[in-house]
Each structure stands twice: as C-alpha cells, then as structure tokens.
Scaffold this motif. Sequence first.
Motif, PDB file in Angstrom:
ATOM      1  N   HIS A 272       0.815  -1.222   0.000  1.00  0.00           N
ATOM      2  CA  HIS A 272       0.000   0.000   0.000  1.00  0.00           C
ATOM      3  C   HIS A 272       0.845   1.267   0.000  1.00  0.00           C
ATOM      4  N   LEU A 273       2.153   1.131   0.143  1.00  0.00           N
ATOM      5  CA  LEU A 273       3.004   2.308   0.328  1.00  0.00           C
ATOM      6  C   LEU A 273       3.181   3.129  -0.942  1.00  0.00           C
ATOM      7  N   VAL A 274       3.126   2.495  -2.103  1.00  0.00           N
ATOM      8  CA  VAL A 274       3.248   3.248  -3.360  1.00  0.00           C
ATOM      9  C   VAL A 274       2.117   4.269  -3.458  1.00  0.00           C
ATOM     10  N   ALA A 275       0.884   3.825  -3.246  1.00  0.00           N
ATOM     11  CA  ALA A 275      -0.271   4.730  -3.315  1.00  0.00           C
ATOM     12  C   ALA A 275      -0.200   5.776  -2.209  1.00  0.00           C
ATOM     13  N   CYS A 276       0.267   5.366  -1.037  1.00  0.00           N
ATOM     14  CA  CYS A 276       0.351   6.284   0.097  1.00  0.00           C
ATOM     15  C   CYS A 276       1.342   7.416  -0.182  1.00  0.00           C
ATOM     16  N   ARG A 277       2.517   7.087  -0.702  1.00  0.00           N
ATOM     17  CA  ARG A 277       3.534   8.109  -0.982  1.00  0.00           C
ATOM     18  C   ARG A 277       3.105   9.009  -2.142  1.00  0.00           C
ATOM     19  N   LYS A 278       2.426   8.427  -3.100  1.00  0.00           N
ATOM     20  CA  LYS A 278       1.917   9.247  -4.202  1.00  0.00           C
ATOM     21  C   LYS A 278       0.898  10.265  -3.678  1.00  0.00           C
ATOM     22  N   ASP A 279       0.010   9.810  -2.773  1.00  0.00           N
ATOM     23  CA  ASP A 279      -0.980  10.722  -2.192  1.00  0.00           C
ATOM     24  C   ASP A 279      -0.306  11.858  -1.439  1.00  0.00           C
ATOM     25  N   LEU A 280       0.767  11.518  -0.720  1.00  0.00           N
ATOM     26  CA  LEU A 280       1.466  12.562   0.036  1.00  0.00           C
ATOM     27  C   LEU A 280       2.034  13.620  -0.903  1.00  0.00           C
ATOM     28  N   LEU A 281       2.687  13.192  -1.974  1.00  0.00           N
ATOM     29  CA  LEU A 281       3.258  14.152  -2.929  1.00  0.00           C
ATOM     30  C   LEU A 281       2.168  14.952  -3.629  1.00  0.00           C
ATOM     31  N   LEU A 282       1.040  14.309  -3.913  1.00  0.00           N
ATOM     32  CA  LEU A 282      -0.068  15.003  -4.563  1.00  0.00           C
ATOM     33  C   LEU A 282      -0.649  16.072  -3.638  1.00  0.00           C
ATOM     34  N   ILE A 283      -0.873  15.711  -2.382  1.00  0.00           N
ATOM     35  CA  ILE A 283      -1.421  16.668  -1.409  1.00  0.00           C
ATOM     36  C   ILE A 283      -0.479  17.851  -1.211  1.00  0.00           C
ATOM     37  N   TYR A 284       0.809  17.569  -1.084  1.00  0.00           N
ATOM     38  CA  TYR A 284       1.781  18.647  -0.886  1.00  0.00           C
ATOM     39  C   TYR A 284       1.957  19.479  -2.160  1.00  0.00           C
ATOM     40  N   SER A 285       1.784  18.861  -3.313  1.00  0.00           N
ATOM     41  CA  SER A 285       1.888  19.615  -4.571  1.00  0.00           C
ATOM     42  C   SER A 285       0.769  20.641  -4.686  1.00  0.00           C
ATOM     43  N   HIS A 286      -0.367  20.356  -4.076  1.00  0.00           N
ATOM     44  CA  HIS A 286      -1.461  21.327  -4.062  1.00  0.00           C
ATOM     45  C   HIS A 286      -1.310  22.309  -2.902  1.00  0.00           C
ATOM     46  N   GLY A 287      -0.955  21.783  -1.740  1.00  0.00           N
ATOM     47  CA  GLY A 287      -0.893  22.635  -0.553  1.00  0.00           C
ATOM     48  C   GLY A 287       0.266  23.622  -0.561  1.00  0.00           C
ATOM     49  N   TYR A 288       1.378  23.253  -1.207  1.00  0.00           N
ATOM     50  CA  TYR A 288       2.566  24.112  -1.230  1.00  0.00           C
ATOM     51  C   TYR A 288       2.879  24.612  -2.637  1.00  0.00           C
ATOM     52  N   SER A 289       1.854  24.635  -3.480  1.00  0.00           N
ATOM     53  CA  SER A 289       2.057  25.076  -4.855  1.00  0.00           C
ATOM     54  C   SER A 289       2.201  26.602  -4.911  1.00  0.00           C
ATOM     55  N   SER A 290       3.455  27.047  -5.049  1.00  0.00           N
ATOM     56  CA  SER A 290       3.735  28.483  -5.109  1.00  0.00           C
ATOM     57  C   SER A 290       5.120  28.684  -5.710  1.00  0.00           C
ATOM     58  N   ARG A 291       5.280  29.743  -6.496  1.00  0.00           N
ATOM     59  CA  ARG A 291       6.578  30.022  -7.123  1.00  0.00           C
ATOM     60  C   ARG A 291       7.672  30.247  -6.087  1.00  0.00           C
ATOM     61  N   ASN A 292       7.301  30.862  -4.990  1.00  0.00           N
ATOM     62  CA  ASN A 292       8.308  31.252  -4.001  1.00  0.00           C
ATOM     63  C   ASN A 292       8.435  30.273  -2.834  1.00  0.00           C
ATOM     64  N   CYS A 293       7.632  29.227  -2.866  1.00  0.00           N
ATOM     65  CA  CYS A 293       7.643  28.282  -1.746  1.00  0.00           C
ATOM     66  C   CYS A 293       8.688  27.194  -1.975  1.00  0.00           C
ATOM     67  N   ARG A 294       9.491  26.933  -0.973  1.00  0.00           N
ATOM     68  CA  ARG A 294      10.493  25.859  -1.034  1.00  0.00           C
ATOM     69  C   ARG A 294      10.320  24.948   0.190  1.00  0.00           C
ATOM     70  N   PHE A 295      10.412  23.654  -0.053  1.00  0.00           N
ATOM     71  CA  PHE A 295      10.229  22.685   1.028  1.00  0.00           C
ATOM     72  C   PHE A 295      11.512  21.880   1.177  1.00  0.00           C
ATOM     73  N   PRO A 296      12.072  21.746   2.382  1.00  0.00           N
ATOM     74  CA  PRO A 296      13.343  21.038   2.547  1.00  0.00           C
ATOM     75  C   PRO A 296      13.238  19.563   2.133  1.00  0.00           C
ATOM     76  N   LEU A 297      14.164  19.122   1.309  1.00  0.00           N
ATOM     77  CA  LEU A 297      14.181  17.731   0.846  1.00  0.00           C
ATOM     78  C   LEU A 297      14.338  16.763   2.019  1.00  0.00           C
ATOM     79  N   ASP A 298      15.166  17.119   2.986  1.00  0.00           N
ATOM     80  CA  ASP A 298      15.374  16.242   4.147  1.00  0.00           C
ATOM     81  C   ASP A 298      14.082  16.044   4.937  1.00  0.00           C
ATOM     82  N   ARG A 299      13.305  17.097   5.053  1.00  0.00           N
ATOM     83  CA  ARG A 299      12.028  17.003   5.767  1.00  0.00           C
ATOM     84  C   ARG A 299      11.051  16.115   4.999  1.00  0.00           C
ATOM     85  N   LEU A 300      11.025  16.267   3.688  1.00  0.00           N
ATOM     86  CA  LEU A 300      10.146  15.430   2.875  1.00  0.00           C
ATOM     87  C   LEU A 300      10.577  13.966   2.960  1.00  0.00           C
ATOM     88  N   ALA A 301      11.882  13.727   2.965  1.00  0.00           N
ATOM     89  CA  ALA A 301      12.390  12.358   3.086  1.00  0.00           C
ATOM     90  C   ALA A 301      11.937  11.734   4.401  1.00  0.00           C
TER      91      ALA A 301
END
Length: 361
Positions: A272-301
């Motif tokens: 189930h983890l493939v779908a779960c991780r995809k959902d996380l990236l999809l949700i964050y792609s909408h929630g943090y969608s901004s030209r000036n917004c940057r999200f730390p890679l280490d935090r996402l990992a």
Amino acid sequence: MAGQRQRAGQEGGRRKGQIPKQQLKDSVPRGTCQTMCPANELHDREAQNRLHRFEMIAGTERDRRPKGDPLRAVKEYSRPAAGKDATNPTDLRPPAVLRKTVSYLIDDIAGSSSLHPWTEVYDFVFDRLRSVKQDMIIQRVSGMDCVAILERTVRFLIFASYRLCGEPLQLYNPCINDTHLQECLSWLLECYANETGPHPNQEEFQALGLLYNLGSGRAAQHVIELPEQLRSTPAITLALSINRAFVERNPVRLLRLSQQLNFLQSCALHRHLVACRKDLLLIYSHGYSSRNCRFPLDRLAQLLSLDRSRTAQLCQVYGVEVNQDNQVVFSKAAFSELEQGKMQCKLYHSTVSEKQKRPHC
C-alpha cells in the motif's frame, strides 16, 4: 406415540439423504503416510525424472536418473483428475506429518541461506504448501494442527509478497500469491472464530489481516466485531489506526504510524506504500504550490520514510522538482500521475528492509 414420531422423523431424514454425524466422521479419509512424500510418488517421480534438485540425494544430481532423498522429498501438488483416487490413506499425510512438512519447508528450505535463487525456493515451497493444504482439506483437518499450519503458511506468503515484489511474472505472480494468501488467512480467521483456543498468536494475525487488506470494509468490520479484550491489544489497535489513516487519505499519519510496525507487519503493509507516498506528494503539490515556496528535501524524506536520494528519485517520477539546493519546488500543475504498474516499488523498500536487520524483528 411421541417416540414413534421421533423414530419416523429420523427415518424420514435418512430417506432424504441425511447422513448421521458419526457416519460422516467415519467416512473422512485418515492419512497413514509417515513421510513428507508418499513412497509411490517418490518412486514414480524418480523414474520419470521429475525430482526437484532440492529433493535429490547429494552427488546424484548430474546422473541420468537422479536419486530421490526420502528425507528431503516432499509431496507435489496435483490437480484433481477424473479417475484418480485422492483419498488413498497411504498417499495422505496425517496432521502431525503435515506440521513436520511445513516446518521443513519454511525452516530448512525457505529459511536457508545457501539455497538460491529465492524465486526458485519460493516456487518449490509454494507448490509443496499447496499440497499440504490439499491433504488438510481432504482429511478435514481442524483444531490446533490446522491453526499452526495456516499461521506458518500465512507468514511465508506475506513475506514472499514483499521479497519478490517486482520480479518478472514468469518467476513470480503476485495475483496467485495473493489468492492463496487470502484463502489461508480467511480459513485461519475462521478457525479462530469457531474453534476453542487458546490461540496465542491471534493478535498477530488479526492485525496482519487488516494491514494486508487496508481499506477493505469487510476486513475492518471483522476486526471491529472482535471481543473488546482482543480488539484493544497493541497490534490490533495500531492496525486500526493505520487503516483509519488510509481510509481518510492521511498519508503523513499512516507513514508515521508505520514506523511502529515490526518486520512482518511492514511486509503486509508494503503493497500500500506506493499509493500512500503518491498521495502525500499530490497533497503537498497542491498545498505548497507556489513560485516562491520551497520545502526542505530532508524534511520530505522524513515524511516519506525514505532516504534523501530515494526521495529525490520519487519526486522526479511524479514530476516534482528538486533544485540544486536540495529544496523541493511543489507545483500542482507539474505533478504527473504515473501509469499503474510502472512504479518500481522494490526501489523504495528501505523502510521494510531496515527493520529486517533489527534483531527483535
């Protein structure tokens, strides 16, 4: 007069084809074979050159007709065929021998560090476990013997679903493995419900059943209807929380809770983890969608329960940008859905594989 009516009712029941319970019990075949492979089958397969290399006497493997080792040969699964008597007691192994056979298959074959490739190990063990199940069904094996055999079988099939994930279909078919896993799991849970215990491993397998079938209303309902004392045990409570996070599409919570799972529980969850991780990236792609917004890679990992390199690779798969400063640039417009079946799940097994290295798992 009442006695005459009772006798008449009993005779009427027999006339309608009803078989007394004792007679039905006596008609069930009882195996007498005391070896893992019946002598007749071993002789026939030896003559037909149909022995598996795991069953041959050492030193005869290269002979024109290798010799079978009575201590290593295991009865093959064979489909029911017209004219073939599957109830011959000399070809059926009694429950004690079936338990011994399962222990040999899992401890000595599947658990061996010297037998490889593991796809061949799996193929051999899977086939021989089907044969064990066949003997159980014919003899209507029940009670503690049935439970012990099914528990070991379910563990093996869950582990195989993780270990062989991503293998070519000609070597491993996940659908066939899933079918047999669901059948054995269903039978096991039925044993827990209908047979008197004690069942010391019930908490483990009730939790595994739910984790493997996340999002299934039937699986969740089954667990919810368990006695409160069992339902409130740590493993089942955790499985229910993970299932709720899955149903609510809360991947952050699900992945955080999954850190508490042991190795086998993680194997059950991993599909189930493939779908779960995809959902996380999809949700964050909408929630943090901004030209000036940057999200730390280490935090996402950390959120994805992956290392930095695998996280960056996963972002690339879904069209999520990672800049040179190891910052993630989310964009709902850039996020791309991956075609089903194209995600190489095996590349992202680090969460599970790390738990396998821990002694307590």
